[in-house]
Design an enzyme around this catalytic site. Structure first.
Site, short mmCIF file in Angstrom:
data_model
loop_
_atom_site.label_atom_id
_atom_site.label_comp_id
_atom_site.label_asym_id
_atom_site.label_seq_id
_atom_site.Cartn_x
_atom_site.Cartn_y
_atom_site.Cartn_z
CD GLU A 111 -1.44 -2.30 2.03
OE1 GLU A 111 -2.16 -3.32 1.98
OE2 GLU A 111 -0.33 -2.27 2.61
CE1 TYR A 123 7.62 1.32 -3.62
CE2 TYR A 123 5.51 2.39 -3.29
CZ TYR A 123 6.71 1.95 -2.79
OH TYR A 123 7.01 2.15 -1.47
#
Length: 166
Positions: A111, A123
């Site tokens: 998360e 990411y």
């Protein structure tokens, strides 16, 4: 500019440095006892620290993961302020993927706060894709979290990273 890193399992003796980074990095830091419990008592935990320049260097980042069945769940990742933008988080994720492959894991999930654009961009660069949205996930601020997954562990593990030990 990347820095040569030595990455190893987190130890209780690292916690002073880890907590300095934690307190600086997050609005609601995890308490020290949570880290201590995870690294000493939780069988699924795989917490690693990145040391600058070798095994005796200072802690410049850390990652806290749980390896459960075929999943690596990243619970926390942070870099010392002065080391940000130098490849520490990327190296920690690559190292984690390499360790995960050794334990037959197939994907990484995490998360991230919706407003943490630097992390989201990292990411994405590493092949993570948004797979969900957790509304109000962060209780301290009420912020939403993107749920992101990287489902090609060999590709992540095979990335170039300035890691002295593998």
């Amino acid at each position: 500019m990347a820095m040569p890193l030595y990455i190893r399992k987190m130890a209780v003796s690292d916690l002073d440095s880890v907590m300095e980074i934690e307190v600086y990095s997050f609005p609601t830091p995890w308490p020290r006892h949570i880290y201590e419990q995870d690294i000493t008592q939780v069988e699924s935990s795989r917490f690693f620290v990145a040391l600058d320049g070798g095994p005796d260097g200072p802690v410049v980042g850390y990652i806290g993961n749980w390896f459960v069945q075929d999943e690596c769940h990243v619970g926390s990742i942070a870099t010392r302020r002065e080391a940000r933008g130098r490849g520490v988080a990327e190296a920690l994720l690559v190292y984690t993927a390499r360790q995960g492959l050794k334990e037959d894991l197939s994907y990484v999930i995490l998360e991230v706060r919706v407003n943490n654009l630097a992390a989201i961009n990292l990411y994405k660069k590493l092949g993570f894709k948004q797979v969900g949205l957790r509304k109000g996930y962060y209780r301290d601020t009420g912020e939403d979290a993107l749920l992101m997954a990287q489902q090609d562990m060999p590709a992540l593990a095979g990335r170039e990273a300035d890691i002295m030990n593998t």
